[in-house]
Scaffold this motif. Structure first.
Motif, mmCIF file in Angstrom:
data_model
loop_
_atom_site.group_PDB
_atom_site.id
_atom_site.type_symbol
_atom_site.label_atom_id
_atom_site.label_comp_id
_atom_site.label_asym_id
_atom_site.label_seq_id
_atom_site.Cartn_x
_atom_site.Cartn_y
_atom_site.Cartn_z
ATOM 1 N N ILE A 1 2.553 -3.406 -5.328
ATOM 2 C CA ILE A 1 2.909 -4.451 -4.357
ATOM 3 C C ILE A 1 1.698 -5.330 -4.069
ATOM 4 O O ILE A 1 1.804 -6.560 -4.029
ATOM 5 C CB ILE A 1 3.463 -3.821 -3.062
ATOM 6 C CG1 ILE A 1 4.856 -3.248 -3.316
ATOM 7 C CG2 ILE A 1 3.490 -4.836 -1.925
ATOM 8 C CD1 ILE A 1 5.399 -2.419 -2.170
ATOM 9 N N ASP A 2 0.532 -4.706 -3.877
ATOM 10 C CA ASP A 2 -0.692 -5.476 -3.626
ATOM 11 C C ASP A 2 -1.034 -6.370 -4.816
ATOM 12 O O ASP A 2 -1.413 -7.530 -4.641
ATOM 13 C CB ASP A 2 -1.865 -4.545 -3.317
ATOM 14 C CG ASP A 2 -1.722 -3.866 -1.963
ATOM 15 O OD1 ASP A 2 -0.949 -4.371 -1.127
ATOM 16 O OD2 ASP A 2 -2.384 -2.828 -1.757
ATOM 17 N N ASP A 3 -0.884 -5.828 -6.032
ATOM 18 C CA ASP A 3 -1.130 -6.633 -7.240
ATOM 19 C C ASP A 3 -0.176 -7.818 -7.300
ATOM 20 O O ASP A 3 -0.578 -8.933 -7.628
ATOM 21 C CB ASP A 3 -0.982 -5.781 -8.507
ATOM 22 C CG ASP A 3 -2.081 -4.751 -8.658
ATOM 23 O OD1 ASP A 3 -3.094 -4.848 -7.933
ATOM 24 O OD2 ASP A 3 -1.918 -3.837 -9.505
ATOM 25 N N GLN A 4 1.094 -7.572 -6.999
ATOM 26 C CA GLN A 4 2.094 -8.638 -7.047
ATOM 27 C C GLN A 4 1.820 -9.693 -5.985
ATOM 28 O O GLN A 4 1.980 -10.888 -6.233
ATOM 29 C CB GLN A 4 3.498 -8.062 -6.875
ATOM 30 C CG GLN A 4 4.597 -9.071 -7.121
ATOM 31 C CD GLN A 4 4.594 -9.594 -8.542
ATOM 32 O OE1 GLN A 4 4.591 -8.829 -9.495
ATOM 33 N NE2 GLN A 4 4.585 -10.904 -8.695
ATOM 34 N N LYS A 5 1.366 -9.270 -4.804
ATOM 35 C CA LYS A 5 1.025 -10.233 -3.749
ATOM 36 C C LYS A 5 -0.124 -11.130 -4.207
ATOM 37 O O LYS A 5 -0.113 -12.336 -3.956
ATOM 38 C CB LYS A 5 0.653 -9.510 -2.457
ATOM 39 C CG LYS A 5 1.846 -8.965 -1.706
ATOM 40 C CD LYS A 5 1.423 -8.268 -0.429
ATOM 41 C CE LYS A 5 2.613 -7.725 0.316
ATOM 42 N NZ LYS A 5 2.216 -7.007 1.550
ATOM 43 N N GLY B 1 7.308 15.258 -7.270
ATOM 44 C CA GLY B 1 8.645 14.761 -7.580
ATOM 45 C C GLY B 1 8.853 13.292 -7.246
ATOM 46 O O GLY B 1 7.931 12.564 -6.881
ATOM 47 N N GLU B 2 10.097 12.882 -7.353
ATOM 48 C CA GLU B 2 10.448 11.492 -7.047
ATOM 49 C C GLU B 2 10.228 11.235 -5.561
ATOM 50 O O GLU B 2 10.621 12.027 -4.714
ATOM 51 C CB GLU B 2 11.914 11.237 -7.399
ATOM 52 C CG GLU B 2 12.316 9.802 -7.233
ATOM 53 C CD GLU B 2 13.757 9.554 -7.667
ATOM 54 O OE1 GLU B 2 14.355 8.628 -7.127
ATOM 55 O OE2 GLU B 2 14.252 10.295 -8.524
ATOM 56 N N GLY B 3 9.557 10.136 -5.253
ATOM 57 C CA GLY B 3 9.237 9.811 -3.864
ATOM 58 C C GLY B 3 7.995 10.529 -3.377
ATOM 59 O O GLY B 3 7.760 10.594 -2.177
ATOM 60 N N SER B 4 7.205 11.040 -4.295
ATOM 61 C CA SER B 4 5.995 11.775 -3.914
ATOM 62 C C SER B 4 4.938 10.822 -3.375
ATOM 63 O O SER B 4 5.040 9.602 -3.507
ATOM 64 C CB SER B 4 5.442 12.528 -5.124
ATOM 65 O OG SER B 4 4.978 11.602 -6.089
ATOM 66 N N LEU B 5 3.909 11.406 -2.798
ATOM 67 C CA LEU B 5 2.820 10.596 -2.259
ATOM 68 C C LEU B 5 2.141 9.783 -3.362
ATOM 69 O O LEU B 5 1.768 8.625 -3.147
ATOM 70 C CB LEU B 5 1.798 11.485 -1.555
ATOM 71 C CG LEU B 5 2.286 12.165 -0.274
ATOM 72 C CD1 LEU B 5 1.211 13.089 0.272
ATOM 73 C CD2 LEU B 5 2.683 11.138 0.759
ATOM 74 N N ALA B 6 1.985 10.375 -4.539
ATOM 75 C CA ALA B 6 1.362 9.657 -5.656
ATOM 76 C C ALA B 6 2.211 8.456 -6.058
ATOM 77 O O ALA B 6 1.687 7.362 -6.315
ATOM 78 C CB ALA B 6 1.177 10.592 -6.842
ATOM 79 N N GLN B 7 3.516 8.636 -6.096
ATOM 80 C CA GLN B 7 4.404 7.531 -6.459
ATOM 81 C C GLN B 7 4.370 6.438 -5.391
ATOM 82 O O GLN B 7 4.357 5.244 -5.716
ATOM 83 C CB GLN B 7 5.827 8.045 -6.650
ATOM 84 C CG GLN B 7 6.770 6.994 -7.195
ATOM 85 C CD GLN B 7 8.175 7.518 -7.371
ATOM 86 O OE1 GLN B 7 8.607 8.403 -6.641
ATOM 87 N NE2 GLN B 7 8.875 6.977 -8.340
ATOM 88 N N VAL B 8 4.337 6.836 -4.130
ATOM 89 C CA VAL B 8 4.273 5.858 -3.035
ATOM 90 C C VAL B 8 2.980 5.051 -3.133
ATOM 91 O O VAL B 8 2.985 3.826 -2.986
ATOM 92 C CB VAL B 8 4.399 6.568 -1.673
ATOM 93 C CG1 VAL B 8 4.051 5.621 -0.527
ATOM 94 C CG2 VAL B 8 5.798 7.128 -1.493
ATOM 95 N N ASN B 9 1.859 5.741 -3.397
ATOM 96 C CA ASN B 9 0.584 5.038 -3.535
ATOM 97 C C ASN B 9 0.600 4.080 -4.719
ATOM 98 O O ASN B 9 0.061 2.971 -4.640
ATOM 99 C CB ASN B 9 -0.567 6.033 -3.668
ATOM 100 C CG ASN B 9 -0.872 6.726 -2.360
ATOM 101 O OD1 ASN B 9 -0.585 6.195 -1.293
ATOM 102 N ND2 ASN B 9 -1.431 7.911 -2.443
ATOM 103 N N GLU B 10 1.192 4.490 -5.828
ATOM 104 C CA GLU B 10 1.299 3.623 -7.010
ATOM 105 C C GLU B 10 2.133 2.383 -6.688
ATOM 106 O O GLU B 10 1.778 1.261 -7.065
ATOM 107 C CB GLU B 10 1.919 4.397 -8.173
ATOM 108 C CG GLU B 10 2.169 3.575 -9.412
ATOM 109 C CD GLU B 10 0.897 3.090 -10.085
ATOM 110 O OE1 GLU B 10 0.983 2.108 -10.847
ATOM 111 O OE2 GLU B 10 -0.180 3.664 -9.852
ATOM 112 N N LEU B 11 3.233 2.572 -5.982
ATOM 113 C CA LEU B 11 4.080 1.434 -5.607
ATOM 114 C C LEU B 11 3.351 0.489 -4.652
ATOM 115 O O LEU B 11 3.477 -0.736 -4.770
ATOM 116 C CB LEU B 11 5.386 1.926 -4.992
ATOM 117 C CG LEU B 11 6.356 2.606 -5.960
ATOM 118 C CD1 LEU B 11 7.532 3.198 -5.194
ATOM 119 C CD2 LEU B 11 6.836 1.654 -7.032
#
Length: 99
Positions: free
Chosen positions: A46-50, A32-42
């Protein structure tokens, strides 16, 4: 002493209800929303944006150094005019070699 039928089934329904709640929470954790997979994707985004930000900061530092150089001296202006615009000084002869 007899146990009423409704009370004997009560723990069973409580167990089923708790299992359903646990299943719902597990679903949210994994899918669901806020899942571990979604957190890892975010985190990956973030790393890509940095990395992109670092690249842009370096480009900005280079451009800032060029601006300072352009404001300071005419040598850089002359070099750019020769390289980018193909300009030559008065009295010079330009030889262009074709391959």
């Amino acid at each position: 002493m007899e146990i009423p039928v409704s009370m004997s089934k009560s723990p069973y329904w409580l167990f089923v209800a708790l299992v359903l709640v646990l299943a719902g929470l597990q679903y949210r954790l994994w899918v669901g929303e806020g899942s571990l997979a979604q957190v890892n994707e975010l985190k990956r985004e973030i790393d890509d944006q940095k990395g992109e930000n670092e690249r842009l900061l370096e480009r900005n530092r280079i451009l800032e150094a060029e601006v300072i150089e352009l404001k300071k001296g005419m040598e850089t202006v002359e070099e750019r005019a020769r390289h980018e615009l193909g300009m030559v000084k008065e009295g010079e002869t330009l030889y262009q070699l074709a391959e």
